[in-house]
Design a protein around this motif. Structure first.
Motif, PDB file in Angstrom:
ATOM      1  N   HIS A   1      30.286  31.196  45.434  1.00 45.05           N
ATOM      2  CA  HIS A   1      31.045  30.166  45.902  1.00 45.05           C
ATOM      3  C   HIS A   1      32.219  29.728  44.227  1.00 45.05           C
ATOM      4  O   HIS A   1      32.086  28.006  44.179  1.00 45.05           O
ATOM      5  CB  HIS A   1      30.734  28.998  46.173  1.00 45.05           C
ATOM      6  N   VAL A   2      31.931  30.209  43.623  1.00 42.27           N
ATOM      7  CA  VAL A   2      33.093  29.860  42.259  1.00 42.27           C
ATOM      8  C   VAL A   2      34.062  29.398  42.711  1.00 42.27           C
ATOM      9  O   VAL A   2      34.420  28.161  41.821  1.00 42.27           O
ATOM     10  CB  VAL A   2      33.507  31.418  41.268  1.00 42.27           C
ATOM     11  N   TRP A   3      34.750  29.704  43.595  1.00 41.40           N
ATOM     12  CA  TRP A   3      36.353  29.354  43.118  1.00 41.40           C
ATOM     13  C   TRP A   3      36.218  27.316  43.848  1.00 41.40           C
ATOM     14  O   TRP A   3      37.131  26.745  43.100  1.00 41.40           O
ATOM     15  CB  TRP A   3      37.312  29.559  44.643  1.00 41.40           C
ATOM     16  N   LEU A   4      35.099  26.990  44.322  1.00 45.28           N
ATOM     17  CA  LEU A   4      34.912  24.870  44.560  1.00 45.28           C
ATOM     18  C   LEU A   4      34.986  24.273  43.368  1.00 45.28           C
ATOM     19  O   LEU A   4      35.336  23.239  43.333  1.00 45.28           O
ATOM     20  CB  LEU A   4      34.396  25.015  45.094  1.00 45.28           C
ATOM     21  N   SER A   5      35.538  25.145  41.955  1.00 39.49           N
ATOM     22  CA  SER A   5      35.103  25.058  41.062  1.00 39.49           C
ATOM     23  C   SER A   5      36.693  24.517  40.389  1.00 39.49           C
ATOM     24  O   SER A   5      36.721  25.565  39.807  1.00 39.49           O
ATOM     25  CB  SER A   5      34.432  24.994  39.839  1.00 39.49           C
ATOM     26  N   PRO A   6      37.858  23.642  40.219  1.00 40.29           N
ATOM     27  CA  PRO A   6      38.863  23.820  39.060  1.00 40.29           C
ATOM     28  C   PRO A   6      39.231  24.999  38.181  1.00 40.29           C
ATOM     29  O   PRO A   6      39.649  24.948  37.444  1.00 40.29           O
ATOM     30  CB  PRO A   6      39.287  22.652  39.581  1.00 40.29           C
ATOM     31  N   VAL A   7      37.232  24.449  37.328  1.00 41.73           N
ATOM     32  CA  VAL A   7      37.634  25.503  36.144  1.00 41.73           C
ATOM     33  C   VAL A   7      37.203  26.786  36.271  1.00 41.73           C
ATOM     34  O   VAL A   7      38.263  27.804  35.223  1.00 41.73           O
ATOM     35  CB  VAL A   7      36.060  24.401  35.133  1.00 41.73           C
ATOM     36  N   LEU A   8      36.442  27.048  37.363  1.00 41.57           N
ATOM     37  CA  LEU A   8      36.291  28.687  37.415  1.00 41.57           C
ATOM     38  C   LEU A   8      37.321  29.556  37.956  1.00 41.57           C
ATOM     39  O   LEU A   8      37.471  30.597  38.168  1.00 41.57           O
ATOM     40  CB  LEU A   8      35.268  28.916  38.632  1.00 41.57           C
ATOM     41  N   ALA A   9      37.925  28.685  38.628  1.00 43.93           N
ATOM     42  CA  ALA A   9      39.273  28.752  39.341  1.00 43.93           C
ATOM     43  C   ALA A   9      40.346  29.405  38.601  1.00 43.93           C
ATOM     44  O   ALA A   9      41.062  30.374  38.318  1.00 43.93           O
ATOM     45  CB  ALA A   9      40.125  27.882  40.632  1.00 43.93           C
ATOM     46  N   GLN A  10      39.966  28.639  37.474  1.00 44.58           N
ATOM     47  CA  GLN A  10      41.186  29.385  36.334  1.00 44.58           C
ATOM     48  C   GLN A  10      41.067  31.063  35.951  1.00 44.58           C
ATOM     49  O   GLN A  10      41.960  31.628  35.587  1.00 44.58           O
ATOM     50  CB  GLN A  10      41.576  28.340  34.702  1.00 44.58           C
ATOM     51  N   LYS A  11      39.463  30.885  35.680  1.00 49.44           N
ATOM     52  CA  LYS A  11      38.949  32.336  34.893  1.00 49.44           C
ATOM     53  C   LYS A  11      39.535  33.199  36.078  1.00 49.44           C
ATOM     54  O   LYS A  11      39.706  34.049  36.339  1.00 49.44           O
ATOM     55  CB  LYS A  11      37.437  32.082  34.426  1.00 49.44           C
ATOM     56  N   GLU A  12      39.518  33.289  37.355  1.00 44.57           N
ATOM     57  CA  GLU A  12      39.973  33.905  38.590  1.00 44.57           C
ATOM     58  C   GLU A  12      40.825  33.871  38.325  1.00 44.57           C
ATOM     59  O   GLU A  12      41.509  35.579  38.882  1.00 44.57           O
ATOM     60  CB  GLU A  12      39.591  33.369  40.096  1.00 44.57           C
ATOM     61  N   VAL A  13      41.418  33.054  38.600  1.00 47.27           N
ATOM     62  CA  VAL A  13      43.371  33.716  38.140  1.00 47.27           C
ATOM     63  C   VAL A  13      43.954  34.297  37.039  1.00 47.27           C
ATOM     64  O   VAL A  13      44.862  35.135  37.178  1.00 47.27           O
ATOM     65  CB  VAL A  13      44.232  32.468  38.350  1.00 47.27           C
ATOM     66  N   MET A  14      43.057  34.399  35.729  1.00 43.91           N
ATOM     67  CA  MET A  14      43.152  34.961  34.422  1.00 43.91           C
ATOM     68  C   MET A  14      42.939  36.603  35.470  1.00 43.91           C
ATOM     69  O   MET A  14      43.322  37.139  34.341  1.00 43.91           O
ATOM     70  CB  MET A  14      42.743  34.619  33.676  1.00 43.91           C
ATOM     71  N   ASN A  15      41.185  36.414  36.141  1.00 42.74           N
ATOM     72  CA  ASN A  15      41.292  38.159  36.438  1.00 42.74           C
ATOM     73  C   ASN A  15      42.548  38.158  37.021  1.00 42.74           C
ATOM     74  O   ASN A  15      42.661  39.538  36.474  1.00 42.74           O
ATOM     75  CB  ASN A  15      39.915  38.301  37.134  1.00 42.74           C
ATOM     76  N   ILE A  16      42.704  37.993  37.948  1.00 38.41           N
ATOM     77  CA  ILE A  16      44.018  38.164  38.816  1.00 38.41           C
ATOM     78  C   ILE A  16      44.983  38.690  38.328  1.00 38.41           C
ATOM     79  O   ILE A  16      45.864  40.331  38.240  1.00 38.41           O
ATOM     80  CB  ILE A  16      44.109  37.564  39.631  1.00 38.41           C
ATOM     81  N   THR A  17      45.309  38.274  37.175  1.00 36.75           N
ATOM     82  CA  THR A  17      46.096  38.629  35.935  1.00 36.75           C
ATOM     83  C   THR A  17      46.676  39.418  35.162  1.00 36.75           C
ATOM     84  O   THR A  17      47.656  40.632  35.596  1.00 36.75           O
ATOM     85  CB  THR A  17      47.088  37.234  35.404  1.00 36.75           C
ATOM     86  N   ASN A  18      45.305  39.516  34.784  1.00 38.50           N
ATOM     87  CA  ASN A  18      45.259  40.950  34.611  1.00 38.50           C
ATOM     88  C   ASN A  18      44.825  42.033  35.121  1.00 38.50           C
ATOM     89  O   ASN A  18      45.725  42.935  33.977  1.00 38.50           O
ATOM     90  CB  ASN A  18      44.166  40.748  33.621  1.00 38.50           C
ATOM     91  N   ALA A  19      44.979  42.286  36.206  1.00 35.98           N
ATOM     92  CA  ALA A  19      44.708  43.072  37.171  1.00 35.98           C
ATOM     93  C   ALA A  19      46.317  43.986  37.331  1.00 35.98           C
ATOM     94  O   ALA A  19      46.814  44.622  37.395  1.00 35.98           O
ATOM     95  CB  ALA A  19      43.772  43.215  38.120  1.00 35.98           C
ATOM     96  N   LEU A  20      46.445  42.487  37.393  1.00 32.37           N
ATOM     97  CA  LEU A  20      48.300  42.740  37.900  1.00 32.37           C
ATOM     98  C   LEU A  20      49.144  43.661  36.803  1.00 32.37           C
ATOM     99  O   LEU A  20      50.193  44.321  36.652  1.00 32.37           O
ATOM    100  CB  LEU A  20      49.109  40.927  38.463  1.00 32.37           C
ATOM    101  N   ILE A  21      48.757  42.899  35.855  1.00 31.06           N
ATOM    102  CA  ILE A  21      49.422  42.839  34.247  1.00 31.06           C
ATOM    103  C   ILE A  21      49.373  44.530  34.418  1.00 31.06           C
ATOM    104  O   ILE A  21      50.801  45.210  33.895  1.00 31.06           O
ATOM    105  CB  ILE A  21      49.326  42.039  33.748  1.00 31.06           C
ATOM    106  N   GLU A  22      48.549  44.835  33.961  1.00 29.94           N
ATOM    107  CA  GLU A  22      47.551  46.686  33.710  1.00 29.94           C
ATOM    108  C   GLU A  22      48.599  46.899  35.295  1.00 29.94           C
ATOM    109  O   GLU A  22      48.855  47.907  34.569  1.00 29.94           O
ATOM    110  CB  GLU A  22      45.996  46.689  34.449  1.00 29.94           C
TER     111      GLU A  22
END
Length: 329
Positions: free
Chosen positions: A160-181
């Motif tokens: 349940h990492v997304w329920l931490s706003p801090v860890l949610a930021q890391k998830e967004v970055m992972n998604i961003t990097n995958a989209l850019i790739e």
């Protein structure tokens, strides 16, 4: 008569011209959709994070209906087919979407699997069945290993990492990097969208810090052990009635322990989740004279709520208000 035909000819041509324009417009829209990156996301937070990063540059679909508890959801052949047709499939982790490893091994396409929690250190998870009947001997002891094997594949780690706003930021970055790739030509837009959304998540994080740093009480009792990352981030202690699955029920001994804990810490609110039955939480609340309240795990958000403007930020702010009210009593 010939004059009449000459007058009618332009009028008769209008529907044909309109039909041709509509057909051409439909073809353009179909081609535009084909040109976009196609992304399938598992359940709601992944969907919102991805939509905010992708903007209008991708078609983003939600796989698991918001009305369904995603912990034990299993994909149909049609669902697998939808994933295979996508450019990217975004999910949380193998500890939430437990069916992903099997699906990945048999996936017959070039779909890129994006694990949103990649690089995040996951907490150990513990299911309620592991605590039940502790110390009993005899037949149960002999069969406990076999029963454990039946369940432990679900949640060795807390997803349940997304329920931490801090860890949610890391998830967004992972998604961003995958989209850019996948779509490097639009990197600038993806990065801007990502930065804008992460700024909102940082503001949310600051609101949690400011609000929860001064509350007199720090202990919360939840029906479902979903808020460990949030509690850890903001100095709270989560005590769960059940384990990581909201359908687990505690033993009578566990309920007795929780009753004593609640009295000792003067807990006035027992939290349960929007997609789970409040029966167990209500039972404990009745025993100690406490209230019950929903703490939203964002595992599903109805279309109606989304149409009314609800999203990850607003729901988390609502959770914060409920935590503040409970911890200030």
């Amino acid at each position: 008569m010939k004059k009449m035909k000459n007058l009618l000819a332009p009028l008769l041509a209008v529907p044909l011209i309109l039909a041709g324009c509509q057909e051409e417009s439909s073809k353009e829209k179909t081609q535009e959709k084909k040109d976009k990156v196609h992304i399938v996301t598992s359940f709601y937070p992944r969907y919102e994070f991805t939509k905010n990063v992708a903007g209008d540059l991708a078609e983003v679909d939600l796989l698991i209906p918001s009305s369904i508890e995603p912990h034990d959801w299993e994909p149909t052949p049609k669902d697998i087919g939808n994933i295979q047709q996508a450019d990217l499939f975004v999910y949380d982790s193998e500890y939430m979407e437990t069916w992903v490893p099997d699906m990945a091994s048999s996936l017959d396409s070039d779909t890129i699997l994006v694990k949103a929690s990649e690089g995040i250190s996951l907490m150990d998870g513990q299911e309620e069945h592991e605590h039940e009947h502790e110390g009993e001997e005899g037949e149960h002891e002999e069969s406990s290993h076999e029963e454990g094997e039946e369940h432990e594949h679900h949640h060795e780690k807390d997803p349940h990492v997304w329920l931490s706003p801090v860890l949610a930021q890391k998830e967004v970055m992972n998604i961003t990097n995958a989209l850019i790739e996948k779509d490097p030509d639009n990197e600038k837009t993806y990065r801007k969208n990502s930065d804008d959304y992460i700024s909102q998540l940082k503001e949310l994080d600051q609101q949690f810090k400011n609000t929860l740093s001064d509350v007199p009480n720090k202990e919360i009792i939840t029906q479902h052990a979903a808020f460990g990352y949030l509690a850890d981030e903001y100095g709270l202690e989560q005590v769960a009635i059940a384990g990581l699955s909201p359908e687990n029920e505690p033993s009578p001994a566990k309920l007795g322990e929780l009753k004593e804990f609640a009295k000792e810490h003067e807990i006035s609110t027992i939290f349960f989740e929007e997609t789970a039955s409040p029966k167990v939480a209500q039972t404990l609340a009745d025993e100690i004279g406490a209230d019950t309240e929903v703490l939203n795990t964002l595992e599903g958000l109805s279309e109606e709520d989304q149409k009314n403007g609800a999203d990850y930020i607003s729901i988390m702010n609502n959770n914060l208000e409920k935590l503040k009210n409970a911890l200030e009593k």
